[in-house]
Design an enzyme around this catalytic site. Structure first.
Site, PDB file in Angstrom:
ATOM      1  N   TYR A 129      60.607 -45.639  38.243  1.00 16.44           N
ATOM      2  CA  TYR A 129      61.106 -47.015  38.093  1.00 16.44           C
ATOM      3  C   TYR A 129      60.023 -48.028  38.464  1.00 16.44           C
ATOM      4  CZ  TYR A 129      65.419 -44.378  37.925  1.00 16.44           C
ATOM      5  OH  TYR A 129      66.375 -43.469  37.575  1.00 16.44           O
TER       6      TYR A 129
ATOM      7  N   GLU B 196      64.792 -50.726  45.770  1.00 17.77           N
ATOM      8  CA  GLU B 196      65.029 -51.659  46.869  1.00 17.77           C
ATOM      9  C   GLU B 196      65.449 -50.981  48.173  1.00 17.77           C
ATOM     10  OE1 GLU B 196      68.906 -51.385  44.413  1.00 17.77           O
ATOM     11  OE2 GLU B 196      66.772 -51.374  43.997  1.00 17.77           O
TER      12      GLU B 196
ATOM     13  N   HIS C 161      62.148 -59.234  42.435  1.00 19.08           N
ATOM     14  CA  HIS C 161      63.412 -58.567  42.110  1.00 19.08           C
ATOM     15  C   HIS C 161      63.855 -57.689  43.279  1.00 19.08           C
ATOM     16  CE1 HIS C 161      66.409 -56.791  39.337  1.00 19.08           C
ATOM     17  NE2 HIS C 161      66.173 -55.674  40.010  1.00 19.08           N
TER      18      HIS C 161
ATOM     19  N   HIS D  96      67.161 -57.914  46.036  1.00 14.55           N
ATOM     20  CA  HIS D  96      68.140 -56.862  46.317  1.00 14.55           C
ATOM     21  C   HIS D  96      68.516 -56.783  47.798  1.00 14.55           C
ATOM     22  CE1 HIS D  96      69.326 -54.691  42.787  1.00 14.55           C
ATOM     23  NE2 HIS D  96      68.100 -54.424  42.392  1.00 14.55           N
TER      24      HIS D  96
ATOM     25  N   GLU E 262      72.755 -55.792  39.788  1.00 13.58           N
ATOM     26  CA  GLU E 262      71.560 -56.115  39.007  1.00 13.58           C
ATOM     27  C   GLU E 262      71.579 -57.497  38.362  1.00 13.58           C
ATOM     28  OE1 GLU E 262      69.028 -54.622  39.537  1.00 13.58           O
ATOM     29  OE2 GLU E 262      69.599 -52.612  40.172  1.00 13.58           O
TER      30      GLU E 262
ATOM     31  N   ASP F 144      72.659 -41.421  35.225  1.00 10.64           N
ATOM     32  CA  ASP F 144      71.270 -41.515  34.741  1.00 10.64           C
ATOM     33  C   ASP F 144      71.232 -41.858  33.254  1.00 10.64           C
ATOM     34  OD1 ASP F 144      70.143 -40.953  37.182  1.00 10.64           O
ATOM     35  OD2 ASP F 144      69.979 -38.798  36.803  1.00 10.64           O
TER      36      ASP F 144
ATOM     37  N   TYR G 212      71.472 -55.553  33.961  1.00  2.00           N
ATOM     38  CA  TYR G 212      70.511 -56.557  34.406  1.00  2.00           C
ATOM     39  C   TYR G 212      70.623 -57.827  33.550  1.00  2.00           C
ATOM     40  CZ  TYR G 212      68.010 -52.637  36.701  1.00  2.00           C
ATOM     41  OH  TYR G 212      67.666 -51.563  37.466  1.00  2.00           O
TER      42      TYR G 212
END
Length: 617
Positions: A267, A271, A295, A299, A318, A375, A383
């Site tokens: 990724y 966070e 970003h 978080h 998100e 996943d 997002y």
């Protein structure tokens, strides 16, 4: 309130709640396993409580005790992606409000999907092995038997024994170290996390790590080969933290460190509290990529402090985080910059919707995840569709200052807890009680429960995007005779953010002719640019134009780093270039062993490589 049901967890969530974990780990690089012991402090939520279920996956359970007495346990049948429920029978009965300490002694499997074990050759230093965990969304159960759901929050304490020449880090405040009394070649690192948090942000890293201070509460960690560059790239961390605090209130986690991982990390960032993970693809000598850090910092409030109750409400994490990240960008750059980033986000959303298919229920803002592997559901939808909804509401409610008031109040009200979309919406109506008539006109069903693009397309300020659009159209419309009219000056006037947008726009057009792509390289020399966001889009344009010279470069980028955002689309483009379809499959098979398990399984799916479901040990 309705009882919590989480389709991604087997744990008994209505019967009990974990309040604290005490973890003891011994990390074994030879066998690729962790010998673990976890004591879960559990609060009882019902009368006549005598059994509970925890989430596990590929764990070897050795022993279970309850308040020190041996407890009987059985492992249920294995589910293809959710793992195996661990059913524990207590040797006594408890009442609502009482607590019990359930201790599980266990061992992880070399196949644990949360853990990636890297050989020395896969690291920058080439001398020491490396281990990192990635638990989001439902992989924590492969390294800790737990209630693996974001609806449960707990504190944790941990001690980790590792070889003496390595350093251990966790998503917690460092609490000292000492020689391992049972093995002089090892050292024990201690950690404490006093803020209640969900299991998916438990993190563990072991490697030859160094650190540099980058602010009063921040250090950057990585192998020594990249630590100084990382310190340079992330120099603005404290400014971003302060900007976020001005927007949404105090940062409660104490330390804010950044760890730059090896290239296989799947990724852009993760966070984990006190220890944000960052991909090394951010280290391009170009601070424009720091919006990933903005970003992850965001978080700390939206995700870690206020958490989605189940993964079906992932947009609450998100969408709000993208909104906050862009508000940080607005404070540090300009409103036009925020609008420009939103335009790029809309395009990413279009690409996800096109990849999934416009009628795919996984493009719903609030999808149904019953029997869906989280996943495989992962995309930019939560997002960017989430951000688009919040931006739309911002415009309806009276602008960014007014709407930020709501976001800050929402965070303060729900801090330290987990929420559903209904609870969020109910508070939105309470906060804007004088504007209920406007809120009632929102087509909530289309936004939340309908696949495809949002029902409303926001009108973003195009000031910074206009130059990108103009240059894109100039290339799209150019005849062979027009190609001489392009020069390096075209890109000189654009920021790196605008170059990314120009290339992204080209990817939304029909592939441009090979002659055009060759000319683009001639005048702009894009092959020489290290910024990974630019390089990734440029290589996709080249492969689509069937420029064979670019194929080795695309294979190189797809395999030298494992960030899903880059690796998956590059492999898909190469696979779609008929002449290189077999090579794409062979290259993947050759590199699969070095890839993160999540990356490997998703690329295998894209390339239609049969993957045997892993079962047992």
């Amino acid at each position: 309130m309705a009882p919590v049901t989480d389709p991604s967890s087997f744990a008994s969530l209505t019967k009990c709640a974990t309040k604290h974990l005490n973890i003891t780990y011994r990390v074994d690089f030879d066998s690729h396993v962790i010998q673990g012991k976890v004591a879960l402090t559990i609060e009882v939520l019902e009368d006549k409580f005598s059994s509970l279920t925890l989430d596990t996956k590929h764990l070897k359970i050795i022993k279970v005790t309850a308040n020190g007495q041996e407890a009987q346990f059985t492992l249920g049948s294995q589910h293809s992606f959710k793992g195996t429920p661990l059913e524990i029978k207590l040797p006594f009965e408890l009442s609502r409000g009482q607590h019990v300490i359930v201790e599980v002694t266990y061992e992880t499997s070399p196949k644990a999907t949360a853990l990636q074990w890297l050989s020395p050759e896969q690291t920058a230093g080439k001398k020491q092995p490396y281990l990192f965990s990635q638990c989001q969304a439902t992989h924590c159960r492969t390294m800790v038997p737990c209630q693996d759901t974001p609806s449960v929050k707990h504190t944790y304490y941990a001690q980790v024994s590792v070889p003496r020449e390595l350093v251990a880090l966790m998503s917690a405040v460092r609490d000292g170290q000492e020689p391992d009394p049972s093995d002089s070649s090892r050292i024990i690192y201690r950690f404490r996390q006093t803020v209640p948090m969900p299991s998916y942000i438990i993190a563990l890293v072991v490697g030859a790590l160094e650190n540099r201070e980058i602010g009063p509460r921040s250090r950057v960690w990585s192998e020594k080969e990249t630590v100084d560059q990382a310190a340079y790239e992330f120099a603005e961390t404290e400014t971003m933290l302060k900007t976020a605090e001005q927007l949404v209130g105090p940062y409660v986690w104490g330390q804010y460190d950044i760890l730059v991982l090896p290239p296989s990390f799947p990724y852009g960032g993760m966070e984990n509290p006190c220890l944000t993970y960052a991909t090394p693809t951010l280290l391009a000598g170009d601070r424009s990529l720091s919006n990933v850090i903005a970003h992850e910092i965001s978080h700390s409030w939206t995700g870690n402090l206020v958490t989605n109750k189940t993964w079906e409400h992932f947009w609450l994490n998100e969408g709000h985080t993208v909104y906050l990240e862009r508000m940080i960008g607005r404070s540090m750059e300009s409103e036009q910059f925020r609008q420009f980033k939103a335009i790029g986000g809309w395009k990413e959303l279009q690409e996800s919707v096109n990849t999934f298919g416009a009628n795919n229920p996984l493009t719903n803002l609030v999808p149904n995840l019953h029997e869906v592997d989280t996943d495989e559901a992962f995309s930019s939808v939560p997002y960017e569709k989430g951000f688009a909804l919040l931006y739309y509401l911002e415009e309806l409610m009276g602008g960014p200052e007014v709407f930020m008031g709501f976001v800050k109040s929402y965070i303060q009200l729900f801090a330290y807890s987990s929420v559903t979309t209904e609870e969020w919406k109910s508070y939105l109506y309470t906060y804007f009680k004088d504007k209920v008539d406007i809120l009632n006109k929102v087509d909530w069903n289309s936004w939340m429960h309908t696949p495809g693009m949002p029902p409303v397309k926001p009108q973003y300020d195009t000031t910074l995007a206009d130059a990108c659009t103009a240059l894109c159209q100039k290339w799209v419309k150019a005849t062979e005779a027009d190609l001489a009219g392009f020069s390096e000056a075209d890109l000189k006037a654009l920021s790196s953010h605008q170059v990314i947008e120009f290339l992204a726009l080209l990817l939304h057009e029909e592939p441009i002719p090979l002659s055009h792509v060759k000319r683009m390289q001639e005048v702009y020399n894009l092959n020489a640019i290290n910024n990974s966001e630019i390089r990734f889009r440029w290589l996709r344009i080249c492969v689509r134009a069937k420029w064979e010279d670019a194929v080795p470069l695309a294979f190189k980028m797809a395999t030298e780093q494992g960030r899903l955002k880059f690796t998956r689309p590059l492999f898909r483009e190469l696979y779609n270039f008929d002449k290189y379809q077999d090579e794409a499959v062979q290259t993947f098979l050759k590199h699969r062993g070095a890839m993160h398990p999540v990356t490997a399984s998703l690329v295998a799916k894209d390339l239609k490589v049969e993957q045997k479901q892993s079962t047992g040990f």
